[in-house]
Design an enzyme around this catalytic site. Structure first.
Site, PDB file in Angstrom:
ATOM      1  N   ARG A  65       0.825  -1.207   0.000  1.00  0.00           N
ATOM      2  CA  ARG A  65       0.000   0.000   0.000  1.00  0.00           C
ATOM      3  C   ARG A  65       0.864   1.265   0.000  1.00  0.00           C
ATOM      4  NH1 ARG A  65      -3.701   2.493   4.519  1.00  0.00           N
ATOM      5  NH2 ARG A  65      -5.267   3.586   3.259  1.00  0.00           N
ATOM      6  N   HIS A  69       0.453   4.527  -2.431  1.00  0.00           N
ATOM      7  CA  HIS A  69       0.243   5.900  -1.943  1.00  0.00           C
ATOM      8  C   HIS A  69       1.417   6.812  -2.278  1.00  0.00           C
ATOM      9  CE1 HIS A  69      -3.287   5.280   1.098  1.00  0.00           C
ATOM     10  NE2 HIS A  69      -3.454   4.593  -0.001  1.00  0.00           N
ATOM     11  N   ASP A  70       2.599   6.226  -2.485  1.00  0.00           N
ATOM     12  CA  ASP A  70       3.726   7.023  -2.954  1.00  0.00           C
ATOM     13  C   ASP A  70       3.511   7.433  -4.414  1.00  0.00           C
ATOM     14  OD1 ASP A  70       6.242   8.263  -3.036  1.00  0.00           O
ATOM     15  OD2 ASP A  70       7.236   6.415  -3.706  1.00  0.00           O
ATOM     16  N   VAL A  73       1.076  10.263  -5.681  1.00  0.00           N
ATOM     17  CA  VAL A  73       1.306  11.650  -5.260  1.00  0.00           C
ATOM     18  C   VAL A  73       2.682  12.099  -5.759  1.00  0.00           C
ATOM     19  CG1 VAL A  73       1.416  13.207  -3.278  1.00  0.00           C
ATOM     20  CG2 VAL A  73      -0.091  11.201  -3.203  1.00  0.00           C
ATOM     21  N   GLY A  75       4.179  11.162  -8.288  1.00  0.00           N
ATOM     22  CA  GLY A  75       4.917  10.031  -8.857  1.00  0.00           C
ATOM     23  C   GLY A  75       5.644   9.217  -7.805  1.00  0.00           C
ATOM     24  N   ASP A  77       8.340   8.608  -5.921  1.00  0.00           N
ATOM     25  CA  ASP A  77       9.540   9.380  -5.591  1.00  0.00           C
ATOM     26  C   ASP A  77       9.876   9.323  -4.102  1.00  0.00           C
ATOM     27  OD1 ASP A  77       7.464  10.835  -4.534  1.00  0.00           O
ATOM     28  OD2 ASP A  77       8.073  12.755  -5.412  1.00  0.00           O
ATOM     29  N   SER A  79       8.153  10.245  -1.697  1.00  0.00           N
ATOM     30  CA  SER A  79       7.701  11.438  -0.952  1.00  0.00           C
ATOM     31  C   SER A  79       6.887  11.054   0.280  1.00  0.00           C
ATOM     32  CB  SER A  79       6.890  12.372  -1.859  1.00  0.00           C
ATOM     33  OG  SER A  79       5.784  11.706  -2.422  1.00  0.00           O
ATOM     34  N   ASN A  97      -3.734   8.786   4.787  1.00  0.00           N
ATOM     35  CA  ASN A  97      -2.578   8.123   5.405  1.00  0.00           C
ATOM     36  C   ASN A  97      -2.590   8.150   6.922  1.00  0.00           C
ATOM     37  OD1 ASN A  97      -1.502   7.573   2.870  1.00  0.00           O
ATOM     38  ND2 ASN A  97      -0.327   9.496   2.800  1.00  0.00           N
ATOM     39  N   HIS A 196      -6.333  -5.865  -2.482  1.00  0.00           N
ATOM     40  CA  HIS A 196      -7.152  -6.061  -1.279  1.00  0.00           C
ATOM     41  C   HIS A 196      -7.454  -7.546  -1.051  1.00  0.00           C
ATOM     42  CE1 HIS A 196      -8.660  -1.591  -1.338  1.00  0.00           C
ATOM     43  NE2 HIS A 196      -7.377  -1.704  -1.056  1.00  0.00           N
ATOM     44  N   ASP A 248      -9.889  -9.497   2.820  1.00  0.00           N
ATOM     45  CA  ASP A 248     -10.359 -10.716   2.158  1.00  0.00           C
ATOM     46  C   ASP A 248     -10.740 -11.730   3.229  1.00  0.00           C
ATOM     47  OD1 ASP A 248     -10.678 -13.194   0.973  1.00  0.00           O
ATOM     48  OD2 ASP A 248      -8.739 -13.194  -0.064  1.00  0.00           O
TER      49      ASP A 248
HETATM   50  C1  HEM Z   1      -9.060   1.703  -5.881  1.00  0.00           C
HETATM   51  C2  HEM Z   1      -9.013   2.554  -4.883  1.00  0.00           C
HETATM   52  C3  HEM Z   1      -8.562   2.188  -3.508  1.00  0.00           C
HETATM   53  C4  HEM Z   1      -9.159   2.581  -2.355  1.00  0.00           C
HETATM   54  C5  HEM Z   1     -10.371   3.476  -2.239  1.00  0.00           C
HETATM   55  C6  HEM Z   1      -8.432   1.972  -1.273  1.00  0.00           C
HETATM   56  C7  HEM Z   1      -8.714   2.165   0.064  1.00  0.00           C
HETATM   57  C8  HEM Z   1      -8.154   1.450   1.092  1.00  0.00           C
HETATM   58  C9  HEM Z   1      -8.533   1.560   2.473  1.00  0.00           C
HETATM   59  C10 HEM Z   1      -9.594   2.505   3.008  1.00  0.00           C
HETATM   60  C11 HEM Z   1      -7.798   0.671   3.172  1.00  0.00           C
HETATM   61  C12 HEM Z   1      -7.862   0.419   4.686  1.00  0.00           C
HETATM   62  C13 HEM Z   1      -6.960   1.407   5.401  1.00  0.00           C
HETATM   63  C14 HEM Z   1      -7.149   1.424   6.898  1.00  0.00           C
HETATM   64  O1  HEM Z   1      -8.195   0.999   7.378  1.00  0.00           O
HETATM   65  O2  HEM Z   1      -6.222   1.869   7.607  1.00  0.00           O
HETATM   66  C15 HEM Z   1      -6.930   0.013   2.253  1.00  0.00           C
HETATM   67  C16 HEM Z   1      -6.018  -0.962   2.584  1.00  0.00           C
HETATM   68  C17 HEM Z   1      -5.136  -1.523   1.690  1.00  0.00           C
HETATM   69  N1  HEM Z   1      -4.966  -1.154   0.378  1.00  0.00           N
HETATM   70 FE1  HEM Z   1      -6.213  -0.033  -0.710  1.00  0.00          FE
HETATM   71  N2  HEM Z   1      -7.419   1.220  -1.779  1.00  0.00           N
HETATM   72  C18 HEM Z   1      -7.445   1.324  -3.142  1.00  0.00           C
HETATM   73  C19 HEM Z   1      -6.540   0.768  -4.011  1.00  0.00           C
HETATM   74  C20 HEM Z   1      -5.418   0.074  -3.638  1.00  0.00           C
HETATM   75  C21 HEM Z   1      -4.314  -0.248  -4.495  1.00  0.00           C
HETATM   76  C22 HEM Z   1      -4.202   0.190  -5.948  1.00  0.00           C
HETATM   77  C23 HEM Z   1      -3.424  -0.959  -3.759  1.00  0.00           C
HETATM   78  C24 HEM Z   1      -2.089  -1.511  -4.160  1.00  0.00           C
HETATM   79  C25 HEM Z   1      -1.771  -1.874  -5.381  1.00  0.00           C
HETATM   80  C26 HEM Z   1      -3.988  -1.090  -2.437  1.00  0.00           C
HETATM   81  C27 HEM Z   1      -3.428  -1.802  -1.406  1.00  0.00           C
HETATM   82  C28 HEM Z   1      -3.976  -1.912  -0.148  1.00  0.00           C
HETATM   83  C29 HEM Z   1      -3.514  -2.856   0.842  1.00  0.00           C
HETATM   84  C30 HEM Z   1      -2.476  -3.939   0.617  1.00  0.00           C
HETATM   85  C31 HEM Z   1      -4.229  -2.592   2.007  1.00  0.00           C
HETATM   86  C32 HEM Z   1      -4.053  -3.264   3.375  1.00  0.00           C
HETATM   87  C33 HEM Z   1      -2.967  -2.491   4.125  1.00  0.00           C
HETATM   88  C34 HEM Z   1      -2.662  -2.983   5.524  1.00  0.00           C
HETATM   89  O3  HEM Z   1      -3.171  -4.012   5.961  1.00  0.00           O
HETATM   90  O4  HEM Z   1      -1.863  -2.289   6.186  1.00  0.00           O
HETATM   91  N3  HEM Z   1      -5.173  -0.429  -2.397  1.00  0.00           N
HETATM   92  N4  HEM Z   1      -7.163   0.509   0.989  1.00  0.00           N
END
Ligand code: HEM
Ligand SMILES: *[C@@H]1O[C@H](CO)[C@@H](O)[C@H](O)[C@H]1NC(C)=O
Ligand SMILES: *[C@@H]1O[C@H](CO)[C@@H](O)[C@H](O)[C@H]1NC(C)=O
Ligand SMILES: *[C@@H]1O[C@H](CO)[C@@H](O)[C@H](O)[C@H]1NC(C)=O
Ligand SMILES: *[C@@H]1O[C@H](CO)[C@@H](O)[C@H](O)[C@H]1NC(C)=O
Ligand SMILES: *[C@@H]1O[C@H](CO)[C@@H](O)[C@H](O)[C@H]1NC(C)=O
Ligand SMILES: *[C@@H]1O[C@H](CO)[C@@H](O)[C@H](O)[C@H]1NC(C)=O
Ligand SMILES: *[C@@H]1O[C@H](CO)[C@@H](O)[C@H](O)[C@H]1NC(C)=O
Ligand SMILES: *[C@@H]1O[C@H](CO)[C@@H](O)[C@H](O)[C@H]1NC(C)=O
Length: 332
Positions: A65, A69-70, A73, A75, A77, A79, A97, A196, A248
């Site tokens: 993640r 998030h890097d 924003v 690119g 980099d 940041s 974040n 996810h 999941d």
């Molecule tokens: C499509 C739009 C996306 C939204 C709206 C979104 C939103 C979120 C949110 C709200 C969480 C939970 C954060 C928390 O409760 O602290 C999360 C977790 C996560 N996201 Fe996304 N996400 C998106 C796309 C992505 C992408 C593109 C990736 C990576 C390629 C990603 C990887 C992850 C991972 C691995 C977690 C679990 C992190 C952890 O357990 O620390 N997400 N995401």
């Protein structure tokens, strides 16, 4: 007439190749970037992550993640890794974040290990890209050759993090626009959302779905009813919003394609997850169905989309720097 057309075309084509050449010599990442300067970079990163997964299996998801998030924003980099300082308003305090992104200590451990082996060589932005690959492949997902050669920013962009990273409550069309804005398409959106398949989300993010959806006083009616019961146990109304639920529910720590069958079963945890399958007429539905029925297809697309995401506006050449501490600009 005919020959002048040929002359014109070949002039045109060589102009294109020259432009590409100049562009590439300036900005193209490649997988061999550290082969002479830090040949073990990839295995060093992997080793630290293996240890970090033993102490907390969630660390892999958290690292993946961070790369996302890097890259969204300014690119890819590094940041997001900068702490607050006189000149830096940290992205860590941006809405998407704060109290949410994690894994920074693992990044610091990777950096320390790399500085011990090859000081001043491997950027923090590349650490995030390498860590993303290692995390995915160590938890059952695909492996791939990570493109490298990114350099680290001298600045952060907190306002950019607030506005560019999608929110789980946004509409599918808004989220698609945010992906398009960084050069990613609908296929990338669905494939990358497959991240996810592991990791956690905090109860505070989903509690409105469980107890008071859109101010109705009732749960989200589209949520699978047995899944709702489970989630209400994991996230009791009176419990801490900082408790976490698995993204999941079927295979919480494995990188597989179950995320997509969850969506088909109305078991998407975040509204933004379920929208991919449940938005009427959306182009994402057929992609979800393909990935749900064919894990190979998901893995292939995921790898390509990770490379696409990793290519977002990197700093290369002599732009930026190689930070010696990922949390600070050198000399500050
Ligand atoms: C499509 C739009 C996306 C939204 C709206 C979104 C939103 C979120 C949110 C709200 C969480 C939970 C954060 C928390 O409760 O602290 C999360 C977790 C996560 N996201 Fe996304 N996400 C998106 C796309 C992505 C992408 C593109 C990736 C990576 C390629 C990603 C990887 C992850 C991972 C691995 C977690 C679990 C992190 C952890 O357990 O620390 N997400 N995401
Ligand atoms: C990889 O990129 C670097 C920096 O642009 C360059 O010096 C190197 O020759 C490239 N390697 C290959 C195999 O293209
Ligand atoms: C680097 O990798 C080589 C071969 O892959 C291995 O023999 C060597 O021990 C490694 N060195 C370090 C410092 O990890
Ligand atoms: C972050 O969490 C702490 C409690 O752990 C809380 O005091 C603080 O208000 C939270 N910050 C934000 C911006 O939500
Ligand atoms: C970004 O959002 C956070 C939390 O919503 C807020 O505290 C901060 O002031 C915002 N920063 C900027 C630069 O807009
Ligand atoms: C979509 O974006 C528009 C423009 O930024 C905003 O006004 C609207 O509230 C957003 N809708 C959702 C559901 O996120
Ligand atoms: C649900 O949310 C609405 C709007 O935020 C609020 O007015 C209402 O009191 C809430 N209902 C319950 C049962 O908490
Ligand atoms: C709810 O999930 C179960 C699997 O846990 C599935 O068999 C069922 O079809 C789902 N129901 C709906 C309405 O999607
Ligand atoms: C699954 O996807 C792969 C990669 O796109 C493809 O080669 C293969 O034919 C697909 N398998 C089935 C059963 O459709």
């Amino acid at each position: 007439m005919f020959s002048s057309n040929i002359a014109y075309s070949s002039f045109f084509l060589s102009t294109i190749s020259l432009t590409l050449l100049i562009y590439q010599s300036r900005a193209q990442l490649n997988s061999t970037f550290y082969d002479t300067t830090c040949p073990n970079a990839s295995s060093i990163v992997r080793g630290v992550i293996q240890q970090a997964l033993q102490s907390d299996v969630r660390n892999g998801a958290s690292l993946l993640r961070l790369h996302f998030h890097d890259c969204f924003v300014n690119g890819c980099d590094g940041s997001i890794l900068l702490d607050n300082s006189a000149n830096i308003k940290s992205e860590k305090d941006a809405g998407p974040n704060t109290n949410s992104t994690r894994g920074f200590n693992v990044v610091d451990n990777i950096k320390t290990a790399l500085e011990n082996s090859c000081p001043g060589i491997v950027s923090c932005a590349d650490i995030l890209a390498l860590a993303a690959e290692a995390s995915v492949s160590l938890q059952g997902g695909p492996s791939w050759k990570v493109l490298l050669g990114r350099r680290d920013s001298l600045t952060a962009n907190q306002a950019g993090a607030n506005s560019s990273i999608p929110s789980p409550f946004e509409s599918l069309s808004n989220i698609t626009s945010k992906f398009n804005a960084v050069g990613l398409n609908t296929n990338d959106l669905v494939a990358l959302s497959g991240a996810h398949t592991f990791g956690r989300a905090q109860c505070r993010i989903i509690s409105s779905r469980l107890y008071n959806f859109s101010g109705t006083g009732n749960p989200d009616p589209t949520l699978n009813s047995s899944y709702l019961t489970t989630l209400q146990q994991t996230c009791p109304q009176s419990g801490s919003g900082f408790n976490v639920a698995n993204l999941d529910p079927t295979t919480p720590n494995i990188f597989d394609n179950n995320y997509f069958s969850n969506l088909q079963n109305n078991q998407g945890l975040l509204p933004s997850d379920q929208e991919l399958f449940s938005t009427t007429g959306a182009p994402t539905i057929s992609i979800v169905n393909t990935f749900s029925s064919n894990q190979t297809a998901f893995f292939q697309s995921f790898v390509q989309s990770m490379i696409n995401m990793g290519n977002i506006s990197p700093l290369t050449g002599s732009n930026g720097e190689i930070r010696s501490d990922c949390k600070k600009v050198n000399g500050s």
